[in-house]
Design a protein around this motif. Sequence first.
Motif, short mmCIF file in Angstrom:
data_model
loop_
_atom_site.label_atom_id
_atom_site.label_comp_id
_atom_site.label_asym_id
_atom_site.label_seq_id
_atom_site.Cartn_x
_atom_site.Cartn_y
_atom_site.Cartn_z
N UNK A 129 -39.01 52.53 -9.88
CA UNK A 129 -39.81 53.36 -8.99
C UNK A 129 -41.19 52.75 -8.75
N UNK A 130 -41.78 52.21 -9.81
CA UNK A 130 -43.07 51.53 -9.67
C UNK A 130 -42.93 50.32 -8.74
N UNK A 131 -41.84 49.54 -8.89
CA UNK A 131 -41.62 48.38 -8.04
C UNK A 131 -41.48 48.80 -6.58
N UNK A 132 -40.81 49.92 -6.34
CA UNK A 132 -40.63 50.40 -4.96
C UNK A 132 -41.98 50.78 -4.35
N UNK A 133 -42.84 51.43 -5.12
CA UNK A 133 -44.16 51.82 -4.62
C UNK A 133 -44.99 50.58 -4.28
N UNK A 134 -44.96 49.58 -5.16
CA UNK A 134 -45.71 48.34 -4.91
C UNK A 134 -45.17 47.63 -3.68
N UNK A 135 -43.85 47.63 -3.51
CA UNK A 135 -43.25 46.96 -2.36
C UNK A 135 -43.68 47.62 -1.06
N UNK A 136 -43.67 48.95 -1.03
CA UNK A 136 -44.09 49.66 0.18
C UNK A 136 -45.57 49.41 0.44
N UNK A 137 -46.37 49.37 -0.62
CA UNK A 137 -47.80 49.09 -0.47
C UNK A 137 -48.02 47.73 0.21
N UNK A 164 -31.89 45.13 -3.95
CA UNK A 164 -32.06 44.09 -2.92
C UNK A 164 -33.06 44.55 -1.87
N UNK A 165 -32.97 45.80 -1.46
CA UNK A 165 -33.88 46.33 -0.45
C UNK A 165 -35.33 46.30 -0.94
N UNK A 166 -35.56 46.70 -2.18
CA UNK A 166 -36.91 46.70 -2.74
C UNK A 166 -37.46 45.28 -2.81
N UNK A 167 -36.63 44.34 -3.25
CA UNK A 167 -37.07 42.94 -3.36
C UNK A 167 -37.36 42.35 -1.98
N UNK A 168 -36.49 42.60 -1.01
CA UNK A 168 -36.70 42.08 0.34
C UNK A 168 -37.94 42.69 0.98
N UNK A 169 -38.18 43.97 0.72
CA UNK A 169 -39.37 44.64 1.25
C UNK A 169 -40.63 44.02 0.67
N UNK A 205 -41.50 42.73 -10.09
CA UNK A 205 -40.23 42.05 -10.27
C UNK A 205 -39.65 42.29 -11.66
N UNK A 206 -40.48 42.67 -12.62
CA UNK A 206 -39.98 42.95 -13.96
C UNK A 206 -38.99 44.12 -13.92
N UNK A 207 -39.38 45.20 -13.28
CA UNK A 207 -38.51 46.36 -13.19
C UNK A 207 -37.24 46.07 -12.41
N UNK A 208 -37.35 45.22 -11.39
CA UNK A 208 -36.17 44.88 -10.58
C UNK A 208 -35.17 44.07 -11.40
N UNK A 209 -35.66 43.07 -12.17
CA UNK A 209 -34.74 42.24 -12.95
C UNK A 209 -34.16 43.00 -14.13
N UNK A 210 -34.96 43.83 -14.77
CA UNK A 210 -34.44 44.66 -15.86
C UNK A 210 -33.33 45.56 -15.34
N UNK A 211 -33.56 46.18 -14.20
CA UNK A 211 -32.56 47.08 -13.61
C UNK A 211 -31.32 46.31 -13.17
N UNK A 212 -31.51 45.10 -12.64
CA UNK A 212 -30.38 44.29 -12.20
C UNK A 212 -29.47 43.95 -13.38
N UNK A 213 -30.05 43.54 -14.48
CA UNK A 213 -29.24 43.20 -15.65
C UNK A 213 -28.61 44.44 -16.28
N UNK A 214 -29.32 45.56 -16.21
CA UNK A 214 -28.72 46.80 -16.69
C UNK A 214 -27.43 47.09 -15.92
N UNK A 215 -27.48 46.88 -14.61
CA UNK A 215 -26.34 47.20 -13.75
C UNK A 215 -25.18 46.24 -13.96
N UNK A 216 -25.47 44.93 -13.89
CA UNK A 216 -24.39 43.94 -13.89
C UNK A 216 -23.91 43.57 -15.29
N UNK A 217 -24.80 43.53 -16.26
CA UNK A 217 -24.44 43.04 -17.59
C UNK A 217 -24.28 44.15 -18.62
#
Length: 288
Positions: free
Chosen positions: A260-268, A174-179, A237-249
């Motif tokens: 990690x790539x998504x986090x770097x792009x978000x900070x950028x 959620x933090x990465x997506x909001x960022x 967003x691909x890495x975020x959604x893949x990770x989300x489904x890994x966690x919940x489903x």
Amino acid sequence: MSVAADVSTKPSKQARRPTRASRAQTRLEYRAARQLLKNLVRRDLKIQHRGTILGALWSLITPLLQVAVYTFVFTVIMPSSPVADAGDTPFAVYLFVGLVMWNLLQNGVLAGTGSVLGSGYLLQKVYFRREILPLTSVLSAGVTFLWEMAVAIIVVTIFVGPPGWQIVFLPLLVLITATLAFGIAALLSAAAVFFRDVQHFIGIAIQMWFWATPVIYSLTIIEDRPSLLKIIQLNPMAGILVSLRNILIMHTMPDWKLLGYAAVVSVFFLVVGLAVFRRNERMFAEMI
């Protein structure tokens, strides 16, 4: 008067340690900014559903209707499932989980892009930290997201089973997506002040981004097309959604490489967006 005396009377350009009074003033400014932020978020949430009968329920009805439409299309009209890694998970559940996180980004960016233009009356009346405006849009989208995600977790629990301990990583996603949403919203809200076409373009761009994101489909269906897979994986967003489904489903760990790539792009985007925003914010009031 001597030159030495004249120089000694000039204020030094060297940074000075803040006085107790200036530190107190800074604390008051930040406190006022937090209060303004709360008031603006509360105002946005009230405006979203003002005059409606169902009120905040529309925040849930809208994604559920989207799920119903896409489920009908991909299970009745086009019965070949775009999901190959969900096991026995119903397609509607798989889709709903991804759509909830996508809506956090989409709603934050779309509302944030017009946040400065829509607040011209505030800019001309009082001074406040201008980045509060796009941040308000993202936080408002975040409040709606919490409501939708709570329902998504209940749905997953009913049809798949309760999430495992991996759910502790959900706040990170959620933090990465909001960022990412805030960084893009800050950049586009500043650009929209000078180029009004941005508000029209962003709607089209978001639609293109949606189909380039594995919301409806999974990455496993394009594994035999490595070039396309690499392009899709460049989407944070691909890495975020893949990770989300890994966690919940799937009850597995997030995809740390993609996340990690998504986090770097978000900070950028956060750094660039705020830099562009702050560089141009002095001209906002006169341009609007």
